[in-house]
Scaffold this motif. Structure first.
Motif, mmCIF file in Angstrom:
data_model
loop_
_atom_site.group_PDB
_atom_site.id
_atom_site.type_symbol
_atom_site.label_atom_id
_atom_site.label_comp_id
_atom_site.label_asym_id
_atom_site.label_seq_id
_atom_site.Cartn_x
_atom_site.Cartn_y
_atom_site.Cartn_z
ATOM 1 N N LYS A 94 4.638 5.171 -1.032
ATOM 2 C CA LYS A 94 4.305 5.829 0.241
ATOM 3 C C LYS A 94 2.822 5.669 0.565
ATOM 4 O O LYS A 94 2.454 5.378 1.704
ATOM 5 C CB LYS A 94 4.678 7.308 0.193
ATOM 6 C CG LYS A 94 6.145 7.576 0.346
ATOM 7 C CD LYS A 94 6.418 9.074 0.334
ATOM 8 C CE LYS A 94 7.905 9.357 0.458
ATOM 9 N NZ LYS A 94 8.186 10.802 0.446
ATOM 10 N N LEU A 95 1.971 5.863 -0.432
ATOM 11 C CA LEU A 95 0.528 5.695 -0.202
ATOM 12 C C LEU A 95 0.189 4.247 0.143
ATOM 13 O O LEU A 95 -0.610 3.980 1.042
ATOM 14 C CB LEU A 95 -0.266 6.148 -1.429
ATOM 15 C CG LEU A 95 -0.436 7.651 -1.600
ATOM 16 C CD1 LEU A 95 -1.039 7.975 -2.958
ATOM 17 C CD2 LEU A 95 -1.292 8.222 -0.488
ATOM 18 N N SER A 96 0.799 3.299 -0.557
ATOM 19 C CA SER A 96 0.559 1.875 -0.256
ATOM 20 C C SER A 96 1.018 1.539 1.159
ATOM 21 O O SER A 96 0.320 0.832 1.893
ATOM 22 C CB SER A 96 1.296 0.985 -1.255
ATOM 23 O OG SER A 96 0.735 1.112 -2.529
ATOM 24 N N ASN A 97 2.180 2.048 1.552
ATOM 25 C CA ASN A 97 2.679 1.794 2.908
ATOM 26 C C ASN A 97 1.759 2.408 3.960
ATOM 27 O O ASN A 97 1.497 1.798 4.993
ATOM 28 C CB ASN A 97 4.102 2.330 3.071
ATOM 29 C CG ASN A 97 5.119 1.511 2.318
ATOM 30 O OD1 ASN A 97 4.876 0.346 1.978
ATOM 31 N ND2 ASN A 97 6.268 2.110 2.033
ATOM 32 N N ALA A 98 1.285 3.611 3.679
ATOM 33 C CA ALA A 98 0.359 4.257 4.617
ATOM 34 C C ALA A 98 -0.928 3.445 4.743
ATOM 35 O O ALA A 98 -1.454 3.255 5.854
ATOM 36 C CB ALA A 98 0.052 5.677 4.156
ATOM 37 N N LEU A 99 -1.442 2.946 3.625
ATOM 38 C CA LEU A 99 -2.664 2.133 3.665
ATOM 39 C C LEU A 99 -2.423 0.810 4.385
ATOM 40 O O LEU A 99 -3.311 0.309 5.088
ATOM 41 C CB LEU A 99 -3.187 1.882 2.246
ATOM 42 C CG LEU A 99 -3.817 3.085 1.555
ATOM 43 C CD1 LEU A 99 -4.093 2.770 0.092
ATOM 44 C CD2 LEU A 99 -5.079 3.518 2.263
ATOM 45 N N ASN A 100 -1.241 0.235 4.229
ATOM 46 C CA ASN A 100 -0.927 -1.040 4.889
ATOM 47 C C ASN A 100 -0.858 -0.928 6.408
ATOM 48 O O ASN A 100 -0.909 -1.935 7.102
ATOM 49 C CB ASN A 100 0.382 -1.620 4.358
ATOM 50 C CG ASN A 100 0.173 -2.416 3.103
ATOM 51 O OD1 ASN A 100 -0.812 -3.132 2.967
ATOM 52 N ND2 ASN A 100 1.095 -2.284 2.162
ATOM 53 N N HIS A 101 -0.778 0.279 6.932
ATOM 54 C CA HIS A 101 -0.709 0.464 8.385
ATOM 55 C C HIS A 101 -2.092 0.400 9.045
ATOM 56 O O HIS A 101 -2.191 0.432 10.259
ATOM 57 C CB HIS A 101 -0.042 1.796 8.719
ATOM 58 C CG HIS A 101 1.445 1.754 8.614
ATOM 59 N ND1 HIS A 101 2.103 1.437 7.455
ATOM 60 C CD2 HIS A 101 2.398 1.970 9.536
ATOM 61 C CE1 HIS A 101 3.396 1.478 7.655
ATOM 62 N NE2 HIS A 101 3.610 1.800 8.909
ATOM 63 N N HIS A 102 -3.118 0.334 8.242
ATOM 64 C CA HIS A 102 -4.488 0.298 8.781
ATOM 65 C C HIS A 102 -5.226 -0.891 8.178
ATOM 66 O O HIS A 102 -5.085 -1.194 6.996
ATOM 67 C CB HIS A 102 -5.233 1.594 8.439
ATOM 68 C CG HIS A 102 -4.556 2.815 8.955
ATOM 69 N ND1 HIS A 102 -4.629 3.186 10.266
ATOM 70 C CD2 HIS A 102 -3.770 3.732 8.333
ATOM 71 C CE1 HIS A 102 -3.925 4.288 10.437
ATOM 72 N NE2 HIS A 102 -3.390 4.635 9.286
ATOM 73 N N ARG A 103 -6.019 -1.524 9.006
ATOM 74 C CA ARG A 103 -6.777 -2.686 8.542
ATOM 75 C C ARG A 103 -7.687 -2.328 7.375
ATOM 76 O O ARG A 103 -7.794 -3.065 6.396
ATOM 77 C CB ARG A 103 -7.606 -3.234 9.713
ATOM 78 C CG ARG A 103 -7.676 -4.719 9.749
ATOM 79 C CD ARG A 103 -8.292 -5.264 10.985
ATOM 80 N NE ARG A 103 -9.390 -4.448 11.474
ATOM 81 C CZ ARG A 103 -10.052 -4.713 12.567
ATOM 82 N NH1 ARG A 103 -9.738 -5.752 13.286
ATOM 83 N NH2 ARG A 103 -11.037 -3.960 12.976
ATOM 84 N N VAL A 104 -8.326 -1.184 7.475
ATOM 85 C CA VAL A 104 -9.212 -0.753 6.397
ATOM 86 C C VAL A 104 -8.407 -0.457 5.141
ATOM 87 O O VAL A 104 -8.826 -0.777 4.026
ATOM 88 C CB VAL A 104 -10.020 0.489 6.832
ATOM 89 C CG1 VAL A 104 -10.869 1.022 5.710
ATOM 90 C CG2 VAL A 104 -10.886 0.150 8.031
ATOM 91 N N GLY A 105 -7.239 0.147 5.312
ATOM 92 C CA GLY A 105 -6.374 0.422 4.169
ATOM 93 C C GLY A 105 -5.942 -0.849 3.477
ATOM 94 O O GLY A 105 -5.864 -0.907 2.241
ATOM 95 N N GLU A 106 -5.677 -1.886 4.272
ATOM 96 C CA GLU A 106 -5.311 -3.180 3.685
ATOM 97 C C GLU A 106 -6.445 -3.730 2.834
ATOM 98 O O GLU A 106 -6.220 -4.285 1.755
ATOM 99 C CB GLU A 106 -4.948 -4.178 4.788
ATOM 100 C CG GLU A 106 -3.649 -3.866 5.490
ATOM 101 C CD GLU A 106 -3.394 -4.774 6.693
ATOM 102 O OE1 GLU A 106 -4.304 -5.551 7.074
ATOM 103 O OE2 GLU A 106 -2.293 -4.699 7.248
ATOM 104 N N SER A 107 -7.679 -3.561 3.328
ATOM 105 C CA SER A 107 -8.810 -4.078 2.542
ATOM 106 C C SER A 107 -9.004 -3.263 1.267
ATOM 107 O O SER A 107 -9.404 -3.803 0.230
ATOM 108 C CB SER A 107 -10.089 -4.116 3.381
ATOM 109 O OG SER A 107 -10.530 -2.831 3.694
ATOM 110 N N ILE A 108 -8.701 -1.956 1.297
ATOM 111 C CA ILE A 108 -8.772 -1.148 0.080
ATOM 112 C C ILE A 108 -7.754 -1.662 -0.936
ATOM 113 O O ILE A 108 -8.070 -1.857 -2.114
ATOM 114 C CB ILE A 108 -8.521 0.341 0.399
ATOM 115 C CG1 ILE A 108 -9.709 0.922 1.145
ATOM 116 C CG2 ILE A 108 -8.267 1.140 -0.883
ATOM 117 C CD1 ILE A 108 -9.494 2.337 1.644
ATOM 118 N N LEU A 109 -6.534 -1.903 -0.469
ATOM 119 C CA LEU A 109 -5.492 -2.417 -1.364
ATOM 120 C C LEU A 109 -5.873 -3.787 -1.925
ATOM 121 O O LEU A 109 -5.603 -4.085 -3.089
ATOM 122 C CB LEU A 109 -4.148 -2.493 -0.636
ATOM 123 C CG LEU A 109 -3.487 -1.147 -0.330
ATOM 124 C CD1 LEU A 109 -2.260 -1.339 0.536
ATOM 125 C CD2 LEU A 109 -3.145 -0.410 -1.611
#
Length: 180
Positions: A94-109
């Motif tokens: 769930k946290l990974s999916n939430a991060l994948n919804h944002h460009r910044v979250g993608e860069s964190i991942l």
């Protein structure tokens, strides 16, 4: 005597009639003035400049700093101690999916992946857990709260602002990863 009363009555009647004519003229004049005032007010409102911001930028910066301090204190109080809680696979997804919804979250991942780090790994240490939670809050505030109010931001400013935000968030996770 009757003739005197009759002439006095006629004179009073004439004065009364003249006063009524003057009163009606005054009332008509007042009505015209009210119409003119209403038209002038409408024109003044039409010509008035739109209102600017209520406060200076310093007030807004101060409020943002206060929000940052309150968030830091709250997150530190909630997440600083050692935890025995283990994130289950569903929560991590769930946290990974939430991060994948944002460009910044993608860069964190991406930074986490490059450093062979998982969300569970971040949650094992209080410092990385605090930084990660603060970054989740920052992503939410930027995308859901502050972003919608920046509709008028010119395109040439939008890209550097987003890039700066990404660098700051990446640096936060990278700094935590370098410590462990």
């Amino acid at each position: 005597m009757l003739a005197g009363l009759d002439s006095g009555f006629r004179e009073l009647s004439t004065q009364n009639h003249q006063l009524r004519i003057q009163m009606n003229a005054t009332l008509d004049s007042r009505d015209e003035i009210e119409k003119d005032n209403a038209a002038l007010r409408t024109e003044i409102l039409r010509l008035r400049e739109p209102p600017g911001q209520d406060y200076s930028d310093d007030v807004y910066f101060k409020k943002l700093n206060e929000l940052n301090e309150v968030t830091q204190l709250w997150v530190a109080a909630m997440f600083k101690g050692p935890t025995k809680r283990v994130l289950d696979a569903e929560a991590e997804i769930k946290l990974s999916n939430a991060l994948n919804h944002h460009r910044v979250g993608e860069s964190i991942l991406q930074v986490m992946h490059e450093n062979r780090c998982t969300i569970q790994t971040l949650f094992q240490h209080s410092i990385t857990r605090i930084v990660f939670v603060r970054q989740l809050i920052a992503i939410f505030l930027c995308s859901e709260v502050f972003g919608p109010f920046c509709l008028g931001t010119p395109q040439e400013l939008d890209t550097p602002l987003r890039k700066t935000m990404e660098i700051v968030i990446d640096a936060g996770i990278a700094m935590c990863l370098l410590r462990f």
